[in-house]
Design a protein around this motif. Structure first.
Motif, PDB file in Angstrom:
ATOM      1  N   ARG A 162      -2.254  -6.655  -2.122  1.00 55.80           N
ATOM      2  CA  ARG A 162      -1.619  -6.550  -0.812  1.00 55.80           C
ATOM      3  C   ARG A 162      -1.388  -7.931  -0.203  1.00 55.80           C
ATOM      4  O   ARG A 162      -0.320  -8.231   0.314  1.00 55.80           O
ATOM      5  CB  ARG A 162      -2.473  -5.683   0.110  1.00 55.80           C
ATOM      6  CG  ARG A 162      -2.661  -4.265  -0.416  1.00 55.80           C
ATOM      7  CD  ARG A 162      -3.652  -3.472   0.419  1.00 55.80           C
ATOM      8  NE  ARG A 162      -3.975  -2.199  -0.208  1.00 55.80           N
ATOM      9  CZ  ARG A 162      -4.872  -1.351   0.253  1.00 55.80           C
ATOM     10  NH1 ARG A 162      -5.562  -1.639   1.365  1.00 55.80           N
ATOM     11  NH2 ARG A 162      -5.108  -0.215  -0.384  1.00 55.80           N
TER      12      ARG A 162
ATOM     13  N   ARG B  97       0.834  -1.212   0.000  1.00 54.43           N
ATOM     14  CA  ARG B  97       0.000   0.000   0.000  1.00 54.43           C
ATOM     15  C   ARG B  97       0.866   1.260   0.000  1.00 54.43           C
ATOM     16  O   ARG B  97       0.511   2.257  -0.637  1.00 54.43           O
ATOM     17  CB  ARG B  97      -0.926  -0.011   1.210  1.00 54.43           C
ATOM     18  CG  ARG B  97      -1.840   1.208   1.273  1.00 54.43           C
ATOM     19  CD  ARG B  97      -3.039   1.008   2.171  1.00 54.43           C
ATOM     20  NE  ARG B  97      -2.677   0.563   3.503  1.00 54.43           N
ATOM     21  CZ  ARG B  97      -3.570   0.269   4.455  1.00 54.43           C
ATOM     22  NH1 ARG B  97      -4.879   0.361   4.188  1.00 54.43           N
ATOM     23  NH2 ARG B  97      -3.181  -0.130   5.642  1.00 54.43           N
TER      24      ARG B  97
ATOM     25  N   ALA C 160       2.458   1.387  -3.652  1.00 52.61           N
ATOM     26  CA  ALA C 160       1.452   1.574  -4.710  1.00 52.61           C
ATOM     27  C   ALA C 160       0.079   1.780  -4.062  1.00 52.61           C
ATOM     28  O   ALA C 160      -0.706   0.832  -3.948  1.00 52.61           O
ATOM     29  CB  ALA C 160       1.437   0.371  -5.647  1.00 52.61           C
ATOM     30  N   PRO C 161      -0.214   3.012  -3.628  1.00 50.84           N
ATOM     31  CA  PRO C 161      -1.470   3.264  -2.910  1.00 50.84           C
ATOM     32  C   PRO C 161      -2.718   2.912  -3.709  1.00 50.84           C
ATOM     33  O   PRO C 161      -3.771   2.609  -3.114  1.00 50.84           O
ATOM     34  CB  PRO C 161      -1.413   4.771  -2.624  1.00 50.84           C
ATOM     35  CG  PRO C 161       0.039   5.129  -2.710  1.00 50.84           C
ATOM     36  CD  PRO C 161       0.619   4.213  -3.737  1.00 50.84           C
ATOM     37  N   ASP C 162      -2.630   2.946  -5.022  1.00 50.15           N
ATOM     38  CA  ASP C 162      -3.794   2.678  -5.859  1.00 50.15           C
ATOM     39  C   ASP C 162      -3.903   1.217  -6.281  1.00 50.15           C
ATOM     40  O   ASP C 162      -4.805   0.858  -7.046  1.00 50.15           O
ATOM     41  CB  ASP C 162      -3.750   3.558  -7.119  1.00 50.15           C
ATOM     42  CG  ASP C 162      -3.809   5.044  -6.793  1.00 50.15           C
ATOM     43  OD1 ASP C 162      -4.480   5.392  -5.791  1.00 50.15           O
ATOM     44  OD2 ASP C 162      -3.180   5.842  -7.511  1.00 50.15           O
ATOM     45  N   ALA C 163      -3.012   0.373  -5.804  1.00 57.23           N
ATOM     46  CA  ALA C 163      -3.059  -1.051  -6.168  1.00 57.23           C
ATOM     47  C   ALA C 163      -4.313  -1.689  -5.589  1.00 57.23           C
ATOM     48  O   ALA C 163      -4.792  -1.296  -4.517  1.00 57.23           O
ATOM     49  CB  ALA C 163      -1.821  -1.775  -5.638  1.00 57.23           C
ATOM     50  N   PRO C 164      -4.886  -2.669  -6.275  1.00 57.92           N
ATOM     51  CA  PRO C 164      -6.098  -3.318  -5.764  1.00 57.92           C
ATOM     52  C   PRO C 164      -5.837  -4.045  -4.450  1.00 57.92           C
ATOM     53  O   PRO C 164      -4.701  -4.390  -4.119  1.00 57.92           O
ATOM     54  CB  PRO C 164      -6.473  -4.298  -6.878  1.00 57.92           C
ATOM     55  CG  PRO C 164      -5.220  -4.503  -7.653  1.00 57.92           C
ATOM     56  CD  PRO C 164      -4.445  -3.236  -7.563  1.00 57.92           C
ATOM     57  N   GLN C 165      -6.924  -4.261  -3.718  1.00 56.21           N
ATOM     58  CA  GLN C 165      -6.827  -4.940  -2.429  1.00 56.21           C
ATOM     59  C   GLN C 165      -6.120  -6.284  -2.537  1.00 56.21           C
ATOM     60  O   GLN C 165      -5.308  -6.652  -1.686  1.00 56.21           O
ATOM     61  CB  GLN C 165      -8.247  -5.145  -1.876  1.00 56.21           C
ATOM     62  CG  GLN C 165      -8.331  -5.906  -0.565  1.00 56.21           C
ATOM     63  CD  GLN C 165      -7.906  -5.053   0.608  1.00 56.21           C
ATOM     64  OE1 GLN C 165      -8.200  -3.869   0.637  1.00 56.21           O
ATOM     65  NE2 GLN C 165      -7.216  -5.644   1.558  1.00 56.21           N
TER      66      GLN C 165
END
Length: 389
Positions: free
Chosen positions: A236, A225, A228-233
């Motif tokens: 993670r 996160r 890459a804050p915009d990566a899909p759940q």
């Protein structure tokens, strides 16, 4: 082997859920590592007290009781509504898994075909990491597609444990029960002399790779996160899947290699793993983090299976459960304590700085492990090396 796989799958199933727990209950990174480490420390206490119990009572009753306890822990996890209940459930789960791990591992050794030596040590190496990979994958899929993902995964695992408990109660006993069960519950770590030199040689390597596993399992989703804050759940949770799946493949691929060389190669893999992971924080992005996790998985798989083969090469039947317990005590201490320290450091210094310190420390530990492995071997080591070939 299915019991070990299921228990370790359950141990990693919460990893993709930590982000949901943080959003829902406002948990900090320290809270997450405490919840994670509660499992590992309970696992250790169970190993210290019950590690040799199946040598006295038999494998079947220990496994049956542990599976019923694991099913109860799944019910508590499904109903948890905060950090406190979640921690209690993880403690119960860790106790159940710790009680079952040495018994199930020893049962695999009991069933080994004398004409095909080493297969049980291979199973003891590949089953845990394959189980952890499966747990993360299934949990991630359920987070994406299932209703109430923080409940569904535990209900399914609880049902599986109940079925396995019934099956275990009717399996053939592979041990030779004897007196001394109560005395065996006294906490102690027992490593027979044939395995002691191997543990001294490979112990630093084992500690290094399990510490990396603890970092990716507890703080890996938060690291994804951050990078890459915009990566899909799903991205993670899948970082730890990358590590554990790569580790399982590595165990299988290196199964015929000399164990000491395998451990040495695993230590060497830690260095680029740490560098690649850190490069993700300096512009390389998510592919670097996943590449670092894959290299860490190679290190984990190589070291864990090589070290176990070194340890188990010359053991008598009566020493198997206790020696496996000693190995897992070292492993889970290495996994849990650095993770808690990292969680505390994150609160004060941030995840980026903590990740740098963790990676540098892992690299230094890997170098010390290489020094230990390159030390001259005494005669006690040579029979083990010869048998592995």
């Amino acid at each position: 082997m299915s019991i070990l796989a299921a228990l370790l799958a359950a141990s990693s199933a919460p990893t993709p859920l930590y982000a949901l727990y943080q959003d829902r209950w406002g948990l900090s990174a320290l809270d997450v590592t405490v919840v994670f480490s509660a499992y590992a420390l309970a696992f250790l206490v169970a190993l210290l007290t019950t590690g040799a119990l199946s040598d006295h009572l038999g494998r079947r009753p220990v496994l049956t009781g542990a599976l019923l306890t694991a099913a109860a822990s799944m019910a508590l996890l499904a109903s948890a509504d905060g950090a406190g209940p979640l921690t209690v459930a993880r403690v119960l789960q860790g106790a159940a898994t710790g009680a079952a791990t040495s018994a199930a591992g020893a049962a695999l050794l009991d069933l080994e075909n004398p004409r095909r030596p080493g297969r049980s040590a291979l199973a003891n190496s590949v089953t845990p990491v394959a189980g952890m990979a499966a747990g993360v994958l299934v949990s991630t899929v359920l987070v994406r597609f299932a209703p109430a993902p923080t409940v569904t995964v535990y209900v399914l695992l609880g049902a599986l444990f109940l079925v396995q408990a019934i099956a275990a109660a009717f399996t053939t006993e592979t041990a030779h029960p004897h007196a001394g069960a109560l005395r065996s519950l006294r906490p102690r770590v027992s490593v027979p002399s044939p395995a002691r030199r191997a543990l001294l040689s490979a112990g630093a390597a084992v500690g290094t790779v399990w510490a990396l596993g603890g970092f990716y399992s507890s703080l890996g989703p938060a690291l994804v996160r951050l990078v890459a804050p915009d990566a899909p759940q799903a991205a993670r949770g899948m970082v730890f899947f990358t590590l554990s799946a790569t580790a399982a493949l590595t165990v299988w691929a290196l199964r015929r290699r000399p164990p000491r060389a395998t451990v040495t190669g695993g230590c060497l893999s830690v260095l680029p793993a740490a560098a690649l992971t850190l490069s993700g924080l300096h512009g390389a992005g998510l592919p670097a983090v996943y590449g670092g996790a894959a290299l860490a998985g190679i290190a984990f798989g190589a070291v864990s299976q090589g070290a176990l083969r070194m340890l188990l090469a010359s053991l008598d039947e009566g020493d198997r459960a206790a020696t496996l317990a000693a190995y897992y005590i070292l492993s889970y201490l290495s996994m849990s304590l650095p993770a808690v320290a990292a969680g505390a450091a994150t609160r004060h210094y941030g995840l980026g700085a903590t990740s740098h310190a963790y990676a540098v420390t892992a690299a230094l530990l890997a170098l010390s492990a290489l020094a230990a492995l390159s030390a001259p071997r005494g005669r006690a080591d040579r029979p083990e090396a010869d048998r592995s070939r």
